[in-house]
Design a protein around this motif. Sequence first.
Motif, PDB file in Angstrom:
ATOM      1  N   ALA A 110       0.830  -1.208   0.000  1.00  0.00           N
ATOM      2  CA  ALA A 110       0.000   0.000   0.000  1.00  0.00           C
ATOM      3  C   ALA A 110       0.860   1.252   0.000  1.00  0.00           C
ATOM      4  O   ALA A 110       0.557   2.231  -0.692  1.00  0.00           O
ATOM      5  N   ALA A 111       1.959   1.258   0.761  1.00  0.00           N
ATOM      6  CA  ALA A 111       2.837   2.414   0.809  1.00  0.00           C
ATOM      7  C   ALA A 111       3.485   2.666  -0.550  1.00  0.00           C
ATOM      8  O   ALA A 111       3.550   3.817  -1.035  1.00  0.00           O
ATOM      9  N   GLN A 112       3.978   1.616  -1.211  1.00  0.00           N
ATOM     10  CA  GLN A 112       4.618   1.777  -2.515  1.00  0.00           C
ATOM     11  C   GLN A 112       3.625   2.231  -3.579  1.00  0.00           C
ATOM     12  O   GLN A 112       3.931   3.115  -4.400  1.00  0.00           O
ATOM     13  N   LEU A 113       2.425   1.674  -3.543  1.00  0.00           N
ATOM     14  CA  LEU A 113       1.430   2.063  -4.530  1.00  0.00           C
ATOM     15  C   LEU A 113       0.974   3.506  -4.303  1.00  0.00           C
ATOM     16  O   LEU A 113       0.701   4.234  -5.264  1.00  0.00           O
ATOM     17  N   ALA A 114       0.914   3.951  -3.037  1.00  0.00           N
ATOM     18  CA  ALA A 114       0.549   5.343  -2.749  1.00  0.00           C
ATOM     19  C   ALA A 114       1.595   6.299  -3.302  1.00  0.00           C
ATOM     20  O   ALA A 114       1.258   7.364  -3.857  1.00  0.00           O
ATOM     21  N   GLN A 115       2.876   5.950  -3.206  1.00  0.00           N
ATOM     22  CA  GLN A 115       3.924   6.809  -3.725  1.00  0.00           C
ATOM     23  C   GLN A 115       3.863   6.912  -5.247  1.00  0.00           C
ATOM     24  O   GLN A 115       3.951   8.011  -5.816  1.00  0.00           O
ATOM     25  N   THR A 116       3.714   5.780  -5.920  1.00  0.00           N
ATOM     26  CA  THR A 116       3.662   5.813  -7.385  1.00  0.00           C
ATOM     27  C   THR A 116       2.404   6.554  -7.890  1.00  0.00           C
ATOM     28  O   THR A 116       2.465   7.304  -8.874  1.00  0.00           O
ATOM     29  N   SER A 117       1.276   6.357  -7.209  1.00  0.00           N
ATOM     30  CA  SER A 117       0.044   7.044  -7.630  1.00  0.00           C
ATOM     31  C   SER A 117       0.167   8.548  -7.432  1.00  0.00           C
ATOM     32  O   SER A 117      -0.295   9.342  -8.265  1.00  0.00           O
ATOM     33  N   LEU A 118       0.820   8.957  -6.341  1.00  0.00           N
ATOM     34  CA  LEU A 118       0.999  10.382  -6.089  1.00  0.00           C
ATOM     35  C   LEU A 118       1.924  11.009  -7.116  1.00  0.00           C
ATOM     36  O   LEU A 118       1.668  12.124  -7.600  1.00  0.00           O
ATOM     37  N   ARG A 119       3.007  10.322  -7.475  1.00  0.00           N
ATOM     38  CA  ARG A 119       3.916  10.858  -8.494  1.00  0.00           C
ATOM     39  C   ARG A 119       3.191  11.021  -9.833  1.00  0.00           C
ATOM     40  O   ARG A 119       3.387  12.008 -10.536  1.00  0.00           O
ATOM     41  N   SER A 120       2.364  10.058 -10.168  1.00  0.00           N
ATOM     42  CA  SER A 120       1.621  10.150 -11.424  1.00  0.00           C
ATOM     43  C   SER A 120       0.622  11.296 -11.403  1.00  0.00           C
ATOM     44  O   SER A 120       0.466  12.014 -12.398  1.00  0.00           O
ATOM     45  N   ALA A 121      -0.070  11.520 -10.261  1.00  0.00           N
ATOM     46  CA  ALA A 121      -1.063  12.595 -10.175  1.00  0.00           C
ATOM     47  C   ALA A 121      -0.410  13.971 -10.218  1.00  0.00           C
ATOM     48  O   ALA A 121      -0.903  14.895 -10.888  1.00  0.00           O
ATOM     49  N   ILE A 122       0.735  14.133  -9.537  1.00  0.00           N
ATOM     50  CA  ILE A 122       1.421  15.427  -9.530  1.00  0.00           C
ATOM     51  C   ILE A 122       2.030  15.726 -10.897  1.00  0.00           C
ATOM     52  O   ILE A 122       2.105  16.893 -11.308  1.00  0.00           O
TER      53      ILE A 122
END
Length: 327
Positions: A110-122
């Motif tokens: 969950a932590a890794q997926l949250a980081q990748t999703s945030l990078r994609s959104a920003i």
Amino acid sequence: METFIALGILIAFLLIILIKTAVIVPQRMEFVVERLGKYRGTLQAGFHILIPFFDRVAYKRSLKEEPIDIEAQTCITADNVTLEVDGILYIQVIDSKKSAYGIDNFHFAAAQLAQTSLRSAIGKIDLDKTFEARETLNGQVVLALDEAAENWGVKVLRYEIKDIQPPRTVLEAMEKQMKAEREKRADIARSEGDKQSTINRAEGDKAEAIARSEGEKLKRINEAEGRAREITMVAEATAEGIRRVAEALSMPGGSEAANLEVAKSYINEFGKLAKENNTMILPANLTDVASMVTAAMSTIKQANKPLQPKPQPPVKRPVRPRETLQP
């Protein structure tokens, strides 16, 4: 003696078996039990007895909401600005079996997926919008995690961005921009104030001029009405005086009284003339006061007579020439 020893050994053996087989599950917890390495069931909160040497508690899962700290990571915006962003993720286990067998470590995933999703959104927005689009970014991360965590038996409740740290040069530029924007708003507000003040003064001068002109108008109207009323009153008083004089003259003894007043006025005015001027023009009949009074009275009587219309001259009609007969 041997009997007591055997009994003690039996009791100790039973206690060991009871400790190994009895399981107490706390509230808001679930235990996943395996029998000979295969999933047997999930134990809810309460007291449970397992088969010794066959059953064992393989996984323990908490059903409470768990926060996961997401470490700061480097993100690049759409206008190529590097940011340091960290956040916190809130998840909850809703299916203990899936969380045990669906993924090895759902916290790390969950932590890794949250980081990748945030990078994609920003990466899809500019720097200026990152600070005001936090709610949108949080929603995008939760949506991406919730789709993946459904197979893990985990529910992603929410994600919150804790801090966005741009580079120092960007911070200085943003500070200058905000300062310029504040000065711009101050200048606009000051100019609006000056404009409103000028308008207010102009409206005040206009109202003052109108009020002054209205006052001057009323003053002149009042003065004109006063003068007209004065003239009317003087004329009425004069007419009334003349009427009373006429009535007095028509009464018995009126003519004698008028003669006396005229003689007195004549003598008074002649005395004033003698006092004010050194050179006087004397009438020929200076001692004949009676003749002067008679002349004045005749003038008064002549003025009191109604005016007779002047006779109109006869209208001369043109005479047509007589026609002569032609032979």
